[in-house]
Design a protein around this motif. Structure first.
Motif, PDB file in Angstrom:
ATOM      1  N   VAL A   1      11.551 -17.967 -23.727  1.00 55.28           N
ATOM      2  CA  VAL A   1      11.271 -16.490 -23.946  1.00 55.28           C
ATOM      3  C   VAL A   1      12.521 -16.454 -25.542  1.00 55.28           C
ATOM      4  O   VAL A   1      13.956 -16.731 -24.642  1.00 55.28           O
ATOM      5  CB  VAL A   1      11.115 -15.323 -23.180  1.00 55.28           C
ATOM      6  CG1 VAL A   1      11.336 -14.133 -23.491  1.00 55.28           C
ATOM      7  CG2 VAL A   1      10.206 -15.368 -22.115  1.00 55.28           C
ATOM      8  N   ILE A   2      12.601 -14.998 -26.312  1.00 54.69           N
ATOM      9  CA  ILE A   2      13.691 -15.776 -27.197  1.00 54.69           C
ATOM     10  C   ILE A   2      14.187 -14.336 -28.095  1.00 54.69           C
ATOM     11  O   ILE A   2      12.498 -13.289 -28.107  1.00 54.69           O
ATOM     12  CB  ILE A   2      13.411 -16.583 -28.481  1.00 54.69           C
ATOM     13  CG1 ILE A   2      13.337 -17.752 -28.172  1.00 54.69           C
ATOM     14  CG2 ILE A   2      14.058 -16.669 -29.599  1.00 54.69           C
ATOM     15  CD1 ILE A   2      13.376 -18.997 -29.156  1.00 54.69           C
ATOM     16  N   PRO A   3      15.118 -13.685 -27.308  1.00 58.24           N
ATOM     17  CA  PRO A   3      15.017 -11.909 -27.622  1.00 58.24           C
ATOM     18  C   PRO A   3      15.222 -11.873 -29.366  1.00 58.24           C
ATOM     19  O   PRO A   3      14.333 -10.682 -29.334  1.00 58.24           O
ATOM     20  CB  PRO A   3      16.262 -12.149 -27.334  1.00 58.24           C
ATOM     21  CG  PRO A   3      17.086 -12.469 -26.430  1.00 58.24           C
ATOM     22  CD  PRO A   3      16.206 -14.566 -26.923  1.00 58.24           C
ATOM     23  N   LEU A   4      15.757 -12.592 -30.152  1.00 54.13           N
ATOM     24  CA  LEU A   4      15.791 -11.995 -31.543  1.00 54.13           C
ATOM     25  C   LEU A   4      15.375 -12.909 -32.535  1.00 54.13           C
ATOM     26  O   LEU A   4      14.892 -14.481 -32.235  1.00 54.13           O
ATOM     27  CB  LEU A   4      17.215 -12.373 -31.901  1.00 54.13           C
ATOM     28  CG  LEU A   4      18.026 -10.747 -31.040  1.00 54.13           C
ATOM     29  CD1 LEU A   4      19.390 -11.409 -31.678  1.00 54.13           C
ATOM     30  CD2 LEU A   4      18.108 -10.011 -31.105  1.00 54.13           C
TER      31      LEU A   4
ATOM     32  N   VAL B   1      11.828 -19.987 -19.269  1.00 56.93           N
ATOM     33  CA  VAL B   1      13.512 -20.419 -20.277  1.00 56.93           C
ATOM     34  C   VAL B   1      13.888 -19.134 -20.879  1.00 56.93           C
ATOM     35  O   VAL B   1      13.302 -18.848 -21.660  1.00 56.93           O
ATOM     36  CB  VAL B   1      14.147 -21.729 -20.820  1.00 56.93           C
ATOM     37  CG1 VAL B   1      15.134 -21.834 -21.162  1.00 56.93           C
ATOM     38  CG2 VAL B   1      13.050 -22.606 -19.723  1.00 56.93           C
ATOM     39  N   CYS B   2      14.651 -18.678 -20.338  1.00 51.43           N
ATOM     40  CA  CYS B   2      15.272 -17.088 -21.528  1.00 51.43           C
ATOM     41  C   CYS B   2      16.488 -18.205 -22.294  1.00 51.43           C
ATOM     42  O   CYS B   2      17.500 -18.277 -22.000  1.00 51.43           O
ATOM     43  CB  CYS B   2      15.394 -16.367 -20.358  1.00 51.43           C
ATOM     44  SG  CYS B   2      16.298 -15.078 -21.896  1.00 51.43           S
ATOM     45  N   LEU B   3      16.328 -18.265 -23.688  1.00 48.44           N
ATOM     46  CA  LEU B   3      17.280 -18.630 -24.732  1.00 48.44           C
ATOM     47  C   LEU B   3      17.643 -17.973 -25.433  1.00 48.44           C
ATOM     48  O   LEU B   3      16.936 -16.607 -25.813  1.00 48.44           O
ATOM     49  CB  LEU B   3      15.906 -19.835 -25.796  1.00 48.44           C
ATOM     50  CG  LEU B   3      16.785 -20.726 -26.323  1.00 48.44           C
ATOM     51  CD1 LEU B   3      17.860 -21.967 -25.249  1.00 48.44           C
ATOM     52  CD2 LEU B   3      15.496 -21.540 -26.676  1.00 48.44           C
ATOM     53  N   GLY B   4      19.271 -17.289 -26.071  1.00 43.87           N
ATOM     54  CA  GLY B   4      19.766 -17.314 -26.538  1.00 43.87           C
ATOM     55  C   GLY B   4      21.009 -16.690 -27.002  1.00 43.87           C
ATOM     56  O   GLY B   4      21.668 -18.575 -26.627  1.00 43.87           O
TER      57      GLY B   4
ATOM     58  N   GLY C   1      17.220 -11.187 -16.406  1.00 44.85           N
ATOM     59  CA  GLY C   1      17.338 -10.890 -15.047  1.00 44.85           C
ATOM     60  C   GLY C   1      15.554 -10.834 -15.185  1.00 44.85           C
ATOM     61  O   GLY C   1      14.978 -10.495 -13.845  1.00 44.85           O
ATOM     62  N   ALA C   2      15.616 -10.011 -16.240  1.00 45.76           N
ATOM     63  CA  ALA C   2      13.919 -10.348 -15.823  1.00 45.76           C
ATOM     64  C   ALA C   2      12.900 -11.381 -16.352  1.00 45.76           C
ATOM     65  O   ALA C   2      11.946 -11.151 -15.020  1.00 45.76           O
ATOM     66  CB  ALA C   2      13.543  -8.863 -17.430  1.00 45.76           C
ATOM     67  N   VAL C   3      13.161 -12.223 -17.000  1.00 46.91           N
ATOM     68  CA  VAL C   3      12.731 -13.446 -16.591  1.00 46.91           C
ATOM     69  C   VAL C   3      13.125 -13.732 -15.824  1.00 46.91           C
ATOM     70  O   VAL C   3      11.481 -14.342 -14.874  1.00 46.91           O
ATOM     71  CB  VAL C   3      13.581 -14.185 -18.232  1.00 46.91           C
ATOM     72  CG1 VAL C   3      12.561 -16.287 -17.729  1.00 46.91           C
ATOM     73  CG2 VAL C   3      13.132 -13.717 -19.518  1.00 46.91           C
ATOM     74  N   TYR C   4      13.782 -14.165 -14.650  1.00 43.74           N
ATOM     75  CA  TYR C   4      13.878 -14.078 -13.357  1.00 43.74           C
ATOM     76  C   TYR C   4      12.668 -14.205 -12.493  1.00 43.74           C
ATOM     77  O   TYR C   4      12.610 -14.138 -11.445  1.00 43.74           O
ATOM     78  CB  TYR C   4      14.992 -14.511 -12.369  1.00 43.74           C
ATOM     79  CG  TYR C   4      16.051 -15.736 -13.709  1.00 43.74           C
ATOM     80  CD1 TYR C   4      16.212 -17.312 -12.314  1.00 43.74           C
ATOM     81  CD2 TYR C   4      16.425 -16.466 -14.298  1.00 43.74           C
ATOM     82  CE1 TYR C   4      17.215 -18.232 -12.936  1.00 43.74           C
ATOM     83  CE2 TYR C   4      16.996 -17.327 -14.505  1.00 43.74           C
ATOM     84  CZ  TYR C   4      17.225 -18.916 -14.353  1.00 43.74           C
ATOM     85  OH  TYR C   4      18.042 -19.357 -14.281  1.00 43.74           O
TER      86      TYR C   4
ATOM     87  N   ILE D   1      19.155 -20.680 -20.922  1.00 38.61           N
ATOM     88  CA  ILE D   1      20.615 -21.465 -21.516  1.00 38.61           C
ATOM     89  C   ILE D   1      20.888 -20.751 -23.246  1.00 38.61           C
ATOM     90  O   ILE D   1      20.479 -19.305 -23.586  1.00 38.61           O
ATOM     91  CB  ILE D   1      19.353 -22.583 -22.571  1.00 38.61           C
ATOM     92  CG1 ILE D   1      19.270 -23.339 -21.189  1.00 38.61           C
ATOM     93  CG2 ILE D   1      20.813 -22.794 -23.470  1.00 38.61           C
ATOM     94  CD1 ILE D   1      17.775 -24.827 -22.104  1.00 38.61           C
ATOM     95  N   ARG D   2      22.647 -20.755 -23.177  1.00 31.03           N
ATOM     96  CA  ARG D   2      22.303 -19.079 -23.833  1.00 31.03           C
ATOM     97  C   ARG D   2      23.825 -19.944 -24.225  1.00 31.03           C
ATOM     98  O   ARG D   2      24.828 -20.290 -24.121  1.00 31.03           O
ATOM     99  CB  ARG D   2      23.292 -18.419 -23.308  1.00 31.03           C
ATOM    100  CG  ARG D   2      22.573 -17.378 -22.510  1.00 31.03           C
ATOM    101  CD  ARG D   2      21.968 -16.511 -23.223  1.00 31.03           C
ATOM    102  NE  ARG D   2      20.821 -16.096 -22.802  1.00 31.03           N
ATOM    103  CZ  ARG D   2      19.705 -14.572 -23.378  1.00 31.03           C
ATOM    104  NH1 ARG D   2      20.616 -14.448 -24.120  1.00 31.03           N
ATOM    105  NH2 ARG D   2      18.858 -13.992 -22.781  1.00 31.03           N
ATOM    106  N   GLY D   3      24.104 -19.844 -26.287  1.00 36.40           N
ATOM    107  CA  GLY D   3      25.080 -20.221 -27.280  1.00 36.40           C
ATOM    108  C   GLY D   3      26.507 -18.974 -27.105  1.00 36.40           C
ATOM    109  O   GLY D   3      25.747 -18.010 -26.878  1.00 36.40           O
TER     110      GLY D   3
END
Length: 320
Positions: A19-22, A88-91, A228-231, A244-246
């Motif tokens: 899942v990618i936000p932007l 996976v939440c990636l951003g 939080g929403a993905v979890y 995973i966050r940069g």
């Protein structure tokens, strides 16, 4: 005689849903991974990912908008239609720790979410916020898998190569100094990857707000707005999750000045760092119960609908 047709209930399975936000983050993801079959809806971009030399299956979903609600809607759309092994939440994220500098990458051992059940009250002419956080933990075997890239003899060269390559890339984006933590000069460098707690909270450049987050967990590494929403959605289906966050800023008053001085380069670098990190991680085949001839280059999750996820290693594609 009545003829009855039996409808198949088999659902398409993906090992990993990302899942990618932007859109700018998704564009960087697509510089690393190749698109496969399109599963887009009327509102959501969704696509399978082609992974050469691997039997890993992956689907990527770009949120309709930024934030927790859109993240929940994105992962829910996949869970309604497909079976997955890992969410996976990636951003990008703001650093809350001196251990993380611009361009570094963090991944979650746990996430605490303060966006639900917060209480606001008046306090000495201002507003005070009290949190009642929800805590989520990442599967320990997955965290260990990622940690091993920095420790195991056969994996350390891969991690070092990733740092060197990404450091060179960052310098091509922003060769000079940037406005760093508390206004101090900071330059993009060879990134490092750290595990730790990630906060799902409001977009912040308030030190007072950040201190409240640190009081929940004094070792919290970073703050973002989606995990939080993905979890929550994944755990309701007994599915493992990871963020995973940069690091794109320090969640402080210098955010606007930093954006202006970097002209978006540090965000692009942060996006690309965390996109390439998973393909540089693995663990020893014998730890996973695999034949020794398997080359431990890329981690993946492999599971069936009736078995708990197990972490395996397979040869990786080349990363540009």
């Amino acid at each position: 005689m009545i003829r009855m047709e039996i409808m198949s209930t088999e659902r398409r399975y993906f090992d990993v849903a990302v899942v990618i936000p932007l859109e700018e983050e998704c564009q960087e993801f697509l510089e690393v991974f190749d698109l496969g079959e399109d599963f887009s809806t009327e509102f959501l971009f969704r696509s399978a990912i082609n992974l050469a030399n691997s039997d890993l299956t992956m689907i990527v979903i770009k949120q309709e908008g930024m934030g927790r609600t859109h993240a929940g809607n994105a992962i829910a759309s996949v869970l309604e239609e497909f079976d997955i092994g890992l969410a996976v939440c990636l951003g990008i994220a703001g650093s809350l720790s001196d251990d993380l500098q611009l361009g570094d990458v963090c991944y979650s051992t746990q996430v605490f979410d303060v966006l639900d059940n917060a209480k606001a009250s008046d306090n000495k002419g201002g507003i005070d916020i009290e949190f009642s956080p929800t805590h989520y933990r990442t599967d320990r075997s997955l965290v260990a898998c990622l940690n091993f890239m920095r420790l195991k003899r056969e994996l350390r060269p891969l991690y070092k190569a990733w740092r060197s390559d990404r450091g060179d890339f960052a310098k091509t984006l922003v060769p000079g100094p940037l406005v760093g933590r508390k206004g101090r000069a900071e330059s993009l460098h060879e990134p490092k990857a750290l595990e730790g707690t990630v906060a799902c909270a409001a977009v912040t450049k308030s030190e007072e707000y950040n201190e409240k987050l640190r009081k929940i967990d004094r070792k919290v590494l970073a703050v973002e707005t989606e995990s939080g929403a993905v979890y929550e959605k994944a755990s309701a289906k007994a599915i493992s999750a990871l963020t995973i966050r940069g690091i794109s800023d320090h969640a402080d008053a210098t955010k606007n000045e930093l954006e202006a001085s970097s002209r978006g380069g540090r965000s692009q670098g942060s996006c690309r760092q965390r996109c390439t990190l998973p393909t540089a991680t693995a663990w020893q085949p014998r730890i996973c119960g695999l034949p020794e001839e398997e080359t431990p280059i890329e981690w993946q999750v492999s599971s069936t609908r009736t078995e708990r996820s197990q972490w395996r290693a397979f040869p990786s594609r080349n990363i540009q």
